[in-house]
Design a protein around this motif. Sequence first.
Motif, mmCIF file in Angstrom:
data_model
loop_
_atom_site.group_PDB
_atom_site.id
_atom_site.type_symbol
_atom_site.label_atom_id
_atom_site.label_comp_id
_atom_site.label_asym_id
_atom_site.label_seq_id
_atom_site.Cartn_x
_atom_site.Cartn_y
_atom_site.Cartn_z
ATOM 1 N N GLU A 35 -48.481 -4.372 40.608
ATOM 2 C CA GLU A 35 -48.307 -5.640 41.314
ATOM 3 C C GLU A 35 -46.940 -5.753 41.976
ATOM 4 O O GLU A 35 -46.837 -6.099 43.160
ATOM 5 N N THR A 36 -45.888 -5.446 41.261
ATOM 6 C CA THR A 36 -44.543 -5.585 41.803
ATOM 7 C C THR A 36 -44.312 -4.633 42.965
ATOM 8 O O THR A 36 -43.797 -5.032 44.012
ATOM 9 N N MET A 37 -44.709 -3.395 42.824
ATOM 10 C CA MET A 37 -44.503 -2.412 43.892
ATOM 11 C C MET A 37 -45.249 -2.812 45.157
ATOM 12 O O MET A 37 -44.716 -2.711 46.259
ATOM 13 N N LEU A 38 -46.470 -3.290 45.022
ATOM 14 C CA LEU A 38 -47.251 -3.650 46.198
ATOM 15 C C LEU A 38 -46.821 -4.984 46.792
ATOM 16 O O LEU A 38 -47.122 -5.264 47.947
ATOM 17 N N THR A 39 -46.107 -5.789 46.044
ATOM 18 C CA THR A 39 -45.512 -7.001 46.609
ATOM 19 C C THR A 39 -44.347 -6.618 47.507
ATOM 20 O O THR A 39 -44.155 -7.196 48.573
ATOM 21 N N VAL A 40 -43.596 -5.616 47.100
ATOM 22 C CA VAL A 40 -42.441 -5.155 47.871
ATOM 23 C C VAL A 40 -42.878 -4.306 49.060
ATOM 24 O O VAL A 40 -42.398 -4.490 50.175
ATOM 25 N N VAL A 41 -43.780 -3.360 48.831
ATOM 26 C CA VAL A 41 -44.226 -2.434 49.880
ATOM 27 C C VAL A 41 -45.763 -2.449 49.919
ATOM 28 O O VAL A 41 -46.416 -1.584 49.342
ATOM 29 N N PRO A 42 -46.373 -3.413 50.617
ATOM 30 C CA PRO A 42 -47.827 -3.539 50.598
ATOM 31 C C PRO A 42 -48.581 -2.352 51.191
ATOM 32 O O PRO A 42 -49.745 -2.140 50.883
ATOM 33 N N MET A 43 -47.947 -1.576 52.018
ATOM 34 C CA MET A 43 -48.631 -0.440 52.631
ATOM 35 C C MET A 43 -48.854 0.724 51.661
ATOM 36 O O MET A 43 -49.540 1.673 51.991
ATOM 37 N N TYR A 44 -48.316 0.646 50.459
ATOM 38 C CA TYR A 44 -48.515 1.684 49.458
ATOM 39 C C TYR A 44 -49.813 1.486 48.674
ATOM 40 O O TYR A 44 -50.094 2.227 47.737
ATOM 41 N N THR A 45 -50.595 0.491 49.028
ATOM 42 C CA THR A 45 -51.776 0.152 48.242
ATOM 43 C C THR A 45 -52.740 1.329 48.080
ATOM 44 O O THR A 45 -53.261 1.556 46.995
ATOM 45 N N GLN A 46 -52.973 2.096 49.123
ATOM 46 C CA GLN A 46 -53.871 3.245 49.022
ATOM 47 C C GLN A 46 -53.259 4.361 48.175
ATOM 48 O O GLN A 46 -53.951 4.999 47.386
ATOM 49 N N ALA A 47 -51.974 4.580 48.345
ATOM 50 C CA ALA A 47 -51.301 5.651 47.601
ATOM 51 C C ALA A 47 -51.276 5.373 46.099
ATOM 52 O O ALA A 47 -51.404 6.300 45.289
ATOM 53 N N LEU A 48 -51.118 4.117 45.720
ATOM 54 C CA LEU A 48 -51.027 3.761 44.305
ATOM 55 C C LEU A 48 -52.372 3.395 43.686
ATOM 56 O O LEU A 48 -52.466 3.181 42.486
ATOM 57 N N GLY A 49 -53.385 3.265 44.510
ATOM 58 C CA GLY A 49 -54.706 2.938 43.975
ATOM 59 C C GLY A 49 -54.943 1.459 43.791
ATOM 60 O O GLY A 49 -55.830 1.060 43.040
ATOM 61 N N GLY A 50 -54.149 0.625 44.442
ATOM 62 C CA GLY A 50 -54.345 -0.823 44.377
ATOM 63 C C GLY A 50 -53.697 -1.465 43.164
ATOM 64 O O GLY A 50 -53.020 -0.812 42.369
ATOM 65 N N ILE A 51 -53.927 -2.763 43.040
ATOM 66 C CA ILE A 51 -53.428 -3.523 41.893
ATOM 67 C C ILE A 51 -54.528 -3.511 40.840
ATOM 68 O O ILE A 51 -55.619 -4.018 41.063
ATOM 69 N N LYS A 52 -54.226 -2.933 39.688
ATOM 70 C CA LYS A 52 -55.227 -2.768 38.635
ATOM 71 C C LYS A 52 -55.072 -3.858 37.588
ATOM 72 O O LYS A 52 -53.994 -4.033 37.028
ATOM 73 N N LEU A 53 -56.153 -4.575 37.360
ATOM 74 C CA LEU A 53 -56.182 -5.566 36.291
ATOM 75 C C LEU A 53 -56.449 -4.828 34.995
ATOM 76 O O LEU A 53 -57.522 -4.260 34.788
ATOM 77 N N LYS A 54 -55.460 -4.811 34.119
ATOM 78 C CA LYS A 54 -55.580 -4.142 32.830
ATOM 79 C C LYS A 54 -55.767 -5.209 31.754
ATOM 80 O O LYS A 54 -55.011 -6.176 31.686
ATOM 81 N N VAL A 55 -56.800 -5.031 30.940
ATOM 82 C CA VAL A 55 -57.093 -5.988 29.869
ATOM 83 C C VAL A 55 -57.277 -5.245 28.554
ATOM 84 O O VAL A 55 -57.592 -4.050 28.532
ATOM 85 N N HIS A 56 -57.079 -5.966 27.478
ATOM 86 C CA HIS A 56 -57.294 -5.383 26.162
ATOM 87 C C HIS A 56 -58.783 -5.089 25.992
ATOM 88 O O HIS A 56 -59.638 -5.832 26.478
ATOM 89 N N VAL A 57 -59.100 -4.023 25.323
ATOM 90 C CA VAL A 57 -60.487 -3.589 25.146
ATOM 91 C C VAL A 57 -61.346 -4.701 24.547
ATOM 92 O O VAL A 57 -62.495 -4.902 24.947
ATOM 93 N N ASN A 58 -60.793 -5.451 23.613
ATOM 94 C CA ASN A 58 -61.545 -6.520 22.960
ATOM 95 C C ASN A 58 -61.887 -7.662 23.914
ATOM 96 O O ASN A 58 -62.815 -8.431 23.651
ATOM 97 N N ASP A 59 -61.130 -7.818 24.991
ATOM 98 C CA ASP A 59 -61.336 -8.919 25.938
ATOM 99 C C ASP A 59 -62.148 -8.508 27.168
ATOM 100 O O ASP A 59 -62.398 -9.336 28.046
ATOM 101 N N LEU A 60 -62.588 -7.270 27.247
ATOM 102 C CA LEU A 60 -63.228 -6.755 28.451
ATOM 103 C C LEU A 60 -64.493 -7.528 28.838
ATOM 104 O O LEU A 60 -64.680 -7.870 30.003
#
Length: 79
Positions: A35-60
């Motif tokens: 999230e932070t990197m793509l806020t600063v440099v939005p054109m890196y979205t493809q290189a980084l694979g986008g903003i990934k929502l990571k959740v705890h396994v129990n909350d999936l």
Amino acid sequence: MKHFVTAAVFTYPHEIAILRHLLQDAGLQFYFENETMLTVVPMYTQALGGIKLKVHVNDLDTVKLILDEFERGNNLKIV
């Protein structure tokens, strides 16, 4: 963080603004990877694979329900 999995991937930071509040209101454990990197440099979205929502396994399952409801019945579409 080893028990966290990717629940969804977003392209731009504005796509997660409302979702963040829904997840916090539900009291779930989550974070947005890149999230932070793509806020600063939005054109890196493809290189980084986008903003990934990571959740705890129990909350999936709960997060998937929130995501489905957000996509289906939301009048606050972000374009």
